[in-house]
Design a protein around this motif. Structure first.
Motif, mmCIF file in Angstrom:
data_model
loop_
_atom_site.group_PDB
_atom_site.id
_atom_site.type_symbol
_atom_site.label_atom_id
_atom_site.label_comp_id
_atom_site.label_asym_id
_atom_site.label_seq_id
_atom_site.Cartn_x
_atom_site.Cartn_y
_atom_site.Cartn_z
ATOM 1 N N ALA A 38 0.837 -1.191 0.000
ATOM 2 C CA ALA A 38 0.000 0.000 0.000
ATOM 3 C C ALA A 38 0.873 1.242 0.000
ATOM 4 N N VAL A 39 0.369 2.285 -0.663
ATOM 5 C CA VAL A 39 0.967 3.618 -0.622
ATOM 6 C C VAL A 39 -0.119 4.591 -0.191
ATOM 7 N N CYS A 40 0.163 5.342 0.878
ATOM 8 C CA CYS A 40 -0.764 6.350 1.379
ATOM 9 C C CYS A 40 -0.028 7.688 1.422
ATOM 10 N N ASP A 41 -0.565 8.676 0.734
ATOM 11 C CA ASP A 41 0.064 9.993 0.603
ATOM 12 C C ASP A 41 -0.766 11.004 1.377
ATOM 13 N N GLY A 42 -0.270 11.415 2.557
ATOM 14 C CA GLY A 42 -0.990 12.380 3.374
ATOM 15 C C GLY A 42 -1.161 13.702 2.658
ATOM 16 N N MET A 43 -2.319 14.323 2.828
ATOM 17 C CA MET A 43 -2.650 15.562 2.122
ATOM 18 C C MET A 43 -1.848 16.714 2.712
ATOM 19 N N GLY A 44 -0.852 17.177 1.953
ATOM 20 C CA GLY A 44 0.055 18.206 2.446
ATOM 21 C C GLY A 44 -0.590 19.563 2.619
ATOM 22 N N GLY A 45 -1.694 19.824 1.909
ATOM 23 C CA GLY A 45 -2.361 21.112 2.056
ATOM 24 C C GLY A 45 -3.188 21.225 3.314
ATOM 25 N N LEU A 46 -3.326 20.132 4.050
ATOM 26 C CA LEU A 46 -4.082 20.121 5.295
ATOM 27 C C LEU A 46 -3.145 19.825 6.454
ATOM 28 N N ALA A 47 -3.683 19.930 7.655
ATOM 29 C CA ALA A 47 -2.878 19.667 8.847
ATOM 30 C C ALA A 47 -2.672 18.166 9.036
ATOM 31 N N GLN A 48 -1.503 17.791 9.514
ATOM 32 C CA GLN A 48 -1.212 16.434 9.974
ATOM 33 C C GLN A 48 -1.465 15.357 8.911
ATOM 34 N N GLY A 49 -1.001 15.612 7.695
ATOM 35 C CA GLY A 49 -1.121 14.590 6.656
ATOM 36 C C GLY A 49 -0.395 13.318 7.030
ATOM 37 N N GLU A 50 0.748 13.463 7.730
ATOM 38 C CA GLU A 50 1.509 12.285 8.137
ATOM 39 C C GLU A 50 0.763 11.466 9.183
ATOM 40 N N VAL A 51 -0.088 12.113 9.982
ATOM 41 C CA VAL A 51 -0.900 11.396 10.969
ATOM 42 C C VAL A 51 -1.938 10.536 10.261
ATOM 43 N N ALA A 52 -2.587 11.098 9.248
ATOM 44 C CA ALA A 52 -3.606 10.355 8.504
ATOM 45 C C ALA A 52 -3.004 9.164 7.771
ATOM 46 N N SER A 53 -1.889 9.368 7.073
ATOM 47 C CA SER A 53 -1.293 8.261 6.312
ATOM 48 C C SER A 53 -0.763 7.173 7.241
ATOM 49 N N ALA A 54 -0.168 7.562 8.371
ATOM 50 C CA ALA A 54 0.337 6.566 9.320
ATOM 51 C C ALA A 54 -0.805 5.780 9.952
ATOM 52 N N TYR A 55 -1.899 6.468 10.258
ATOM 53 C CA TYR A 55 -3.050 5.786 10.852
ATOM 54 C C TYR A 55 -3.624 4.752 9.877
ATOM 55 N N VAL A 56 -3.793 5.138 8.614
ATOM 56 C CA VAL A 56 -4.394 4.227 7.637
ATOM 57 C C VAL A 56 -3.489 3.020 7.397
ATOM 58 N N THR A 57 -2.183 3.228 7.272
ATOM 59 C CA THR A 57 -1.298 2.081 7.042
ATOM 60 C C THR A 57 -1.261 1.147 8.253
ATOM 61 N N ARG A 58 -1.339 1.711 9.448
ATOM 62 C CA ARG A 58 -1.363 0.854 10.647
ATOM 63 C C ARG A 58 -2.627 -0.002 10.666
ATOM 64 N N ARG A 59 -3.773 0.599 10.336
ATOM 65 C CA ARG A 59 -5.022 -0.174 10.327
ATOM 66 C C ARG A 59 -5.023 -1.212 9.203
ATOM 67 N N LEU A 60 -4.435 -0.897 8.065
ATOM 68 C CA LEU A 60 -4.339 -1.876 6.981
ATOM 69 C C LEU A 60 -3.476 -3.058 7.393
ATOM 70 N N GLN A 61 -2.401 -2.790 8.103
ATOM 71 C CA GLN A 61 -1.555 -3.884 8.592
ATOM 72 C C GLN A 61 -2.322 -4.779 9.546
ATOM 73 N N GLU A 62 -3.095 -4.201 10.441
ATOM 74 C CA GLU A 62 -3.927 -4.992 11.354
ATOM 75 C C GLU A 62 -4.932 -5.827 10.570
ATOM 76 N N TRP A 63 -5.543 -5.234 9.550
ATOM 77 C CA TRP A 63 -6.530 -5.954 8.736
ATOM 78 C C TRP A 63 -5.880 -7.135 8.018
ATOM 79 N N PHE A 64 -4.666 -6.954 7.538
ATOM 80 C CA PHE A 64 -3.952 -8.028 6.844
ATOM 81 C C PHE A 64 -3.812 -9.254 7.743
ATOM 82 N N TYR A 65 -3.334 -9.045 8.972
ATOM 83 C CA TYR A 65 -3.072 -10.177 9.868
ATOM 84 C C TYR A 65 -4.341 -10.715 10.530
ATOM 85 N N GLU A 66 -5.288 -9.850 10.829
ATOM 86 C CA GLU A 66 -6.454 -10.273 11.599
ATOM 87 C C GLU A 66 -7.632 -10.716 10.738
ATOM 88 N N SER A 67 -7.745 -10.186 9.518
ATOM 89 C CA SER A 67 -8.921 -10.487 8.689
ATOM 90 C C SER A 67 -8.575 -11.161 7.369
#
Length: 250
Positions: A38-67
């Motif tokens: 997966a590639v997730c590109d946080g929206m640089g024009g908004l606040a905390q793009g790195e928070v959004a992309s890190a959150y989504v990749t972490r949840r995708l990793q959980e989904w991979f192993y758990e579901s």
């Protein structure tokens, strides 16, 4: 099916931080090898793009192993796997919306996700990151491939170069685009953020990343780095991320 893979993740020459997040996971199960990228590109024009992309990749990793792995082991049909990921995206939108309301800000990220199992690929997509299918064609069926092709499998959800019309973020639910297909031995898939592709053409991508020339993972990584360095020399200022997966059953 076996896979060779390489990853490129670069802040860029002028960006203060890297708001891209990348995943590459591979597990050998009793039902074959399963890979997720997966590639997730946080929206640089908004606040905390790195928070959004890190959150989504972490949840995708959980989904991979758990579901996902559980669904494959239980021989669930593809529509069940698709519905499971769609539910996860809905939940991620809700969580980001709550976080944005609490912090009084808007945030979001693209999400371009690839699952490979046996000879089948599944793609979920929101935003303007992309997935290309890399292959070669010869004049005759058994002739060694001479001409490289890079075919984009995703649709950009954007107006112009920088305005996203769909993403995973604090703006309400958007169902991801979904497609599936088959990948053959010697074919490859390239996932990349928009910063990795803006300053190069599809033809240049296909020429540098010819599947039949890439025999080792270190070689794949070097070729991705060559493209990234060329982009920076041509003036690219955005973060750059890419994952290249080659089906190689030798």
């Amino acid at each position: 099916m076996k896979y060779l893979a390489g990853v490129y993740w670069e802040r860029g020459s002028t960006a203060k931080s890297n708001q891209d997040a990348v995943i590459l996971l591979q597990v050998l199960t009793a039902r074959g090898r399963v890979m997720m990228a997966a590639v997730c590109d946080g929206m640089g024009g908004l606040a905390q793009g790195e928070v959004a992309s890190a959150y989504v990749t972490r949840r995708l990793q959980e989904w991979f192993y758990e579901s996902l792995l559980h669904a494959i082991q239980k021989r669930k049909p593809y529509w069940v796997i698709r519905r499971s990921l769609d539910r996860l995206v809905y939940h991620m939108q809700e969580q980001l919306q709550q976080y944005g309301s609490r912090e009084k800000l808007s945030l979001g990220t693209t999400m371009t996700l690839l699952v490979l199992w046996e000879k089948v690929y599944l793609i979920w997509h929101l935003g303007d990151s992309r997935i290309y299918r890399m292959s070669g064609t010869g004049r005759r069926g058994r002739e060694r491939a001479k001409t490289a092709e890079a075919v984009c499998l995703t649709k950009d959800h954007a107006r112009g170069k920088h305005v996203l019309t769909k993403c995973v973020g604090s703006f309400g639910y958007e169902r991801p685009d979904f497609c599936m297909g088959r990948i053959g031995n010697g074919q490859a898939l390239l996932l990349c953020s928009d910063g990795f592709r803006h300053c190069v053409t599809n033809q240049e991508l296909s020429e540098v990343l010819r599947p039949w020339q890439l025999l080792e993972e270190e070689q794949i990584t070097r070729r991705l780095q060559e493209i990234g360095e060329a982009c920076m020399k041509r003036g690219e200022k955005d973060n750059m991320s890419a994952v290249y997966v080659l089906a190689n059953d030798k």
